[in-house]
Design a protein around this motif. Structure first.
Motif, PDB file in Angstrom:
ATOM      1  N   ASP A  24       0.833  -1.209   0.000  1.00  0.00           N
ATOM      2  CA  ASP A  24       0.000   0.000   0.000  1.00  0.00           C
ATOM      3  C   ASP A  24       0.869   1.262   0.000  1.00  0.00           C
ATOM      4  O   ASP A  24       0.571   2.233  -0.695  1.00  0.00           O
ATOM      5  CB  ASP A  24      -0.924   0.025   1.222  1.00  0.00           C
ATOM      6  N   GLY A  25       1.944   1.252   0.804  1.00  0.00           N
ATOM      7  CA  GLY A  25       2.812   2.427   0.884  1.00  0.00           C
ATOM      8  C   GLY A  25       3.527   2.703  -0.423  1.00  0.00           C
ATOM      9  O   GLY A  25       3.659   3.854  -0.845  1.00  0.00           O
ATOM     10  N   VAL A  26       3.973   1.647  -1.092  1.00  0.00           N
ATOM     11  CA  VAL A  26       4.659   1.826  -2.383  1.00  0.00           C
ATOM     12  C   VAL A  26       3.687   2.382  -3.420  1.00  0.00           C
ATOM     13  O   VAL A  26       4.048   3.244  -4.234  1.00  0.00           O
ATOM     14  CB  VAL A  26       5.300   0.494  -2.841  1.00  0.00           C
ATOM     15  N   ARG A  27       2.437   1.952  -3.392  1.00  0.00           N
ATOM     16  CA  ARG A  27       1.437   2.523  -4.322  1.00  0.00           C
ATOM     17  C   ARG A  27       1.264   4.016  -4.071  1.00  0.00           C
ATOM     18  O   ARG A  27       1.215   4.813  -5.008  1.00  0.00           O
ATOM     19  CB  ARG A  27       0.079   1.818  -4.171  1.00  0.00           C
ATOM     20  N   ARG A  28       1.161   4.391  -2.778  1.00  0.00           N
ATOM     21  CA  ARG A  28       1.015   5.822  -2.469  1.00  0.00           C
ATOM     22  C   ARG A  28       2.244   6.600  -2.955  1.00  0.00           C
ATOM     23  O   ARG A  28       2.130   7.680  -3.524  1.00  0.00           O
ATOM     24  CB  ARG A  28       0.820   6.025  -0.955  1.00  0.00           C
ATOM     25  N   PHE A  29       3.427   6.029  -2.713  1.00  0.00           N
ATOM     26  CA  PHE A  29       4.683   6.672  -3.116  1.00  0.00           C
ATOM     27  C   PHE A  29       4.737   6.843  -4.636  1.00  0.00           C
ATOM     28  O   PHE A  29       5.156   7.875  -5.148  1.00  0.00           O
ATOM     29  CB  PHE A  29       5.843   5.800  -2.630  1.00  0.00           C
ATOM     30  N   ALA A  30       4.294   5.823  -5.363  1.00  0.00           N
ATOM     31  CA  ALA A  30       4.370   5.856  -6.825  1.00  0.00           C
ATOM     32  C   ALA A  30       3.325   6.777  -7.441  1.00  0.00           C
ATOM     33  O   ALA A  30       3.570   7.398  -8.476  1.00  0.00           O
ATOM     34  CB  ALA A  30       4.207   4.437  -7.376  1.00  0.00           C
ATOM     35  N   LEU A  31       2.159   6.869  -6.805  1.00  0.00           N
ATOM     36  CA  LEU A  31       1.024   7.552  -7.441  1.00  0.00           C
ATOM     37  C   LEU A  31       0.839   8.992  -6.979  1.00  0.00           C
ATOM     38  O   LEU A  31       0.149   9.768  -7.644  1.00  0.00           O
ATOM     39  CB  LEU A  31      -0.277   6.773  -7.169  1.00  0.00           C
ATOM     40  N   LYS A  32       1.436   9.376  -5.848  1.00  0.00           N
ATOM     41  CA  LYS A  32       1.182  10.710  -5.316  1.00  0.00           C
ATOM     42  C   LYS A  32       1.825  11.765  -6.218  1.00  0.00           C
ATOM     43  O   LYS A  32       2.990  11.659  -6.592  1.00  0.00           O
ATOM     44  CB  LYS A  32       1.744  10.809  -3.885  1.00  0.00           C
ATOM     45  N   LYS A  33       1.038  12.807  -6.519  1.00  0.00           N
ATOM     46  CA  LYS A  33       1.506  13.823  -7.448  1.00  0.00           C
ATOM     47  C   LYS A  33       2.645  14.621  -6.839  1.00  0.00           C
ATOM     48  O   LYS A  33       3.705  14.783  -7.434  1.00  0.00           O
ATOM     49  CB  LYS A  33       0.348  14.764  -7.806  1.00  0.00           C
ATOM     50  N   ASP A  34       2.408  15.137  -5.652  1.00  0.00           N
ATOM     51  CA  ASP A  34       3.453  15.882  -4.954  1.00  0.00           C
ATOM     52  C   ASP A  34       3.733  15.180  -3.630  1.00  0.00           C
ATOM     53  O   ASP A  34       2.908  15.195  -2.727  1.00  0.00           O
ATOM     54  CB  ASP A  34       3.000  17.323  -4.711  1.00  0.00           C
ATOM     55  N   LEU A  35       4.899  14.554  -3.550  1.00  0.00           N
ATOM     56  CA  LEU A  35       5.230  13.752  -2.356  1.00  0.00           C
ATOM     57  C   LEU A  35       5.262  14.574  -1.091  1.00  0.00           C
ATOM     58  O   LEU A  35       5.072  14.064   0.002  1.00  0.00           O
ATOM     59  CB  LEU A  35       6.617  13.118  -2.532  1.00  0.00           C
ATOM     60  N   PHE A  36       5.565  15.871  -1.237  1.00  0.00           N
ATOM     61  CA  PHE A  36       5.886  16.656  -0.050  1.00  0.00           C
ATOM     62  C   PHE A  36       4.819  17.680   0.315  1.00  0.00           C
ATOM     63  O   PHE A  36       5.060  18.558   1.129  1.00  0.00           O
ATOM     64  CB  PHE A  36       7.248  17.334  -0.233  1.00  0.00           C
ATOM     65  N   ASP A  37       3.629  17.579  -0.299  1.00  0.00           N
ATOM     66  CA  ASP A  37       2.601  18.532   0.136  1.00  0.00           C
ATOM     67  C   ASP A  37       2.042  18.082   1.486  1.00  0.00           C
ATOM     68  O   ASP A  37       2.126  16.920   1.868  1.00  0.00           O
ATOM     69  CB  ASP A  37       1.497  18.736  -0.911  1.00  0.00           C
ATOM     70  N   ASN A  38       1.492  19.025   2.210  1.00  0.00           N
ATOM     71  CA  ASN A  38       1.060  18.741   3.571  1.00  0.00           C
ATOM     72  C   ASN A  38      -0.052  17.714   3.603  1.00  0.00           C
ATOM     73  O   ASN A  38      -0.935  17.718   2.778  1.00  0.00           O
ATOM     74  CB  ASN A  38       0.597  20.027   4.259  1.00  0.00           C
ATOM     75  N   ASP A  39       0.022  16.864   4.555  1.00  0.00           N
ATOM     76  CA  ASP A  39      -0.906  15.755   4.638  1.00  0.00           C
ATOM     77  C   ASP A  39      -1.336  15.629   6.094  1.00  0.00           C
ATOM     78  O   ASP A  39      -0.519  15.737   6.986  1.00  0.00           O
ATOM     79  CB  ASP A  39      -0.158  14.490   4.192  1.00  0.00           C
ATOM     80  N   SER A  40      -2.617  15.374   6.311  1.00  0.00           N
ATOM     81  CA  SER A  40      -3.094  15.318   7.698  1.00  0.00           C
ATOM     82  C   SER A  40      -2.447  14.173   8.470  1.00  0.00           C
ATOM     83  O   SER A  40      -2.356  14.200   9.687  1.00  0.00           O
ATOM     84  CB  SER A  40      -4.609  15.164   7.711  1.00  0.00           C
ATOM     85  N   MET A  41      -1.974  13.125   7.739  1.00  0.00           N
ATOM     86  CA  MET A  41      -1.383  11.971   8.432  1.00  0.00           C
ATOM     87  C   MET A  41      -0.172  12.354   9.274  1.00  0.00           C
ATOM     88  O   MET A  41       0.138  11.697  10.258  1.00  0.00           O
ATOM     89  CB  MET A  41      -0.951  10.918   7.418  1.00  0.00           C
ATOM     90  N   THR A  42       0.549  13.405   8.858  1.00  0.00           N
ATOM     91  CA  THR A  42       1.773  13.743   9.592  1.00  0.00           C
ATOM     92  C   THR A  42       1.448  14.283  10.990  1.00  0.00           C
ATOM     93  O   THR A  42       2.313  14.334  11.845  1.00  0.00           O
ATOM     94  CB  THR A  42       2.603  14.797   8.845  1.00  0.00           C
ATOM     95  N   ALA A  43       0.192  14.660  11.212  1.00  0.00           N
ATOM     96  CA  ALA A  43      -0.182  15.225  12.510  1.00  0.00           C
ATOM     97  C   ALA A  43      -0.056  14.206  13.635  1.00  0.00           C
ATOM     98  O   ALA A  43       0.126  14.563  14.787  1.00  0.00           O
ATOM     99  CB  ALA A  43      -1.609  15.754  12.444  1.00  0.00           C
TER     100      ALA A  43
END
Ligand SMILES: [Zn+2]
Length: 348
Positions: A210-229
């Motif tokens: 699942d993580g590799v899919r997110r890594f491969a498909l995410k447009k901007d890897l470094f935009d803010n994401d609520s998960m980092t909270a």
């Protein structure tokens, strides 16, 4: 098709879904040796890299690469996979050996001198990373013992945190220098180590997939994401090691002979809190002198965190332990576990 080169790493360009073996064993058979795989993405101006199987007994990352290639999907940017210790993984009985018998641990070889086969392979991997100038690098592993997932980074800047949040909410920040790939500072790209949990943990492979899919498909890897909270930070853990020449056993009672018998349940401390006065095991005649926990400047801390009573190894204060392993080879050659005092845990 795979091109065999004199290079320590062979190259496989744009394998189609149908070309990739149906199982990870067939996939490994196809590779046969360290392999660099190129997958063209939508945006050729950027690329991302995943390295995995640096340790032959840690298959979750290989499952994730295999699942991605078999999906036939197109990644957001160009994507490179580096599958490293193929031969160690294939060595009977399969996915059992961290490295080939008698050889060095590849993830301790990413620093000079690059002389033996592992050093040459490590140097070649670093050379390739610098040549493609990726946005980010993930290095995917399993822990030796059973336990939850976490990431390991050398800096908790926004980029490393964003990469971590694709996989897990536990982030270990360390400045220990062991020669691991994530310590490499020669390129302007973040390298994040992902530990997916133990290879026999039920969710480890799926977490990697699942993580590799997110890594491969995410447009901007470094935009803010609520998960980092929700990240929990473990800053600068100490490595607890046995001194050279020690012997270890695992049991639910003291054993005569070994310098240390760790409790057979010790893995349950992985990421759970070990309260003060927790019994981790029993010492032999040498007592606590068989253990060491030095910080990067060489100060010894073992008696700050542990004490001995009736030959029992006890925690002095509440601790978070991780990378606790029940594999005696790893415990003796690498470390018993890492620790962070509970009062030093941070919320991101
Ligand atoms: Zn590993």
């Amino acid at each position: 098709m795979l091109s065999k080169e004199s290079d320590p790493i062979q190259y496989w360009e744009a394998p189609s879904a149908g070309e990739v073996g149906a199982t990870i064993e067939e996939f490994l058979e196809q590779l046969g040796s360290p392999t660099w795989i190129y997958v063209p993405g939508r945006d050729h101006s950027r690329c991302r890299v995943i390295t995995t199987l640096l340790h032959g007994n840690e298959p979750s990352g290989l499952h994730a690469v295999h699942a991605w290639l078999r999906s036939g999907d197109t990644p957001q940017t160009d994507l490179y996979f580096c599958i490293a210790s193929v031969k160690a993984a294939q060595h009977p009985p399969g996915f059992h050996h961290r490295m080939l018998p008698g050889r060095r641990d590849l993830n301790r070889c990413f620093r000079p001198p690059y002389k033996d086969a592992e050093g040459v392979l490590a140097a070649n991997m670093l050379h390739r990373l610098c040549a493609v100038r990726p946005e980010a690098v993930l290095d995917i592993h399993n822990t030796s013992g059973s336990g939850p997932s976490f990431a390991v980074v050398t800096s908790n800047d926004a980029r490393h945190v964003a990469l971590t949040s694709l996989f897990t909410q536990h982030l270990v920040i360390t400045d220990l220098k062991l020669g691991a790939i994530m310590e490499f500072e020669g390129g302007d790209f973040p390298i994040t180590t992902i530990e997916c949990g133990g290879c026999h943990d039920p969710h480890a492979h799926q977490l990697a997939i699942d993580g590799v899919r997110r890594f491969a498909l995410k447009k901007d890897l470094f935009d803010n994401d609520s998960m980092t909270a929700n990240l929990v930070l473990y800053k600068h853990p100490l490595r607890v090691e046995m001194i050279e020449g020690s012997e270890i056993a695992y049991a639910d009672h003291a054993i005569d002979g070994p310098d240390l018998t760790l409790h057979s349940d010790v893995e349950h401390f992985n990421f759970g809190e070990a309260p003060a006065q927790s019994v981790l095991g029993w010492f032999g005649p040498r007592g606590i002198s068989c253990l060491t926990a030095r910080d990067p400047i060489g100060c010894e801390h073992i008696e700050h965190y542990f004490e001995v009573r009736d030959n029992q190894l006890l925690t002095r204060q509440p601790l978070r332990l991780f990378m606790v392993t029940k594999n005696p080879d790893i415990a003796l050659s690498d470390c018993l576990f890492y620790l962070v005092p509970v009062n030093e845990l941070h919320r991101h």
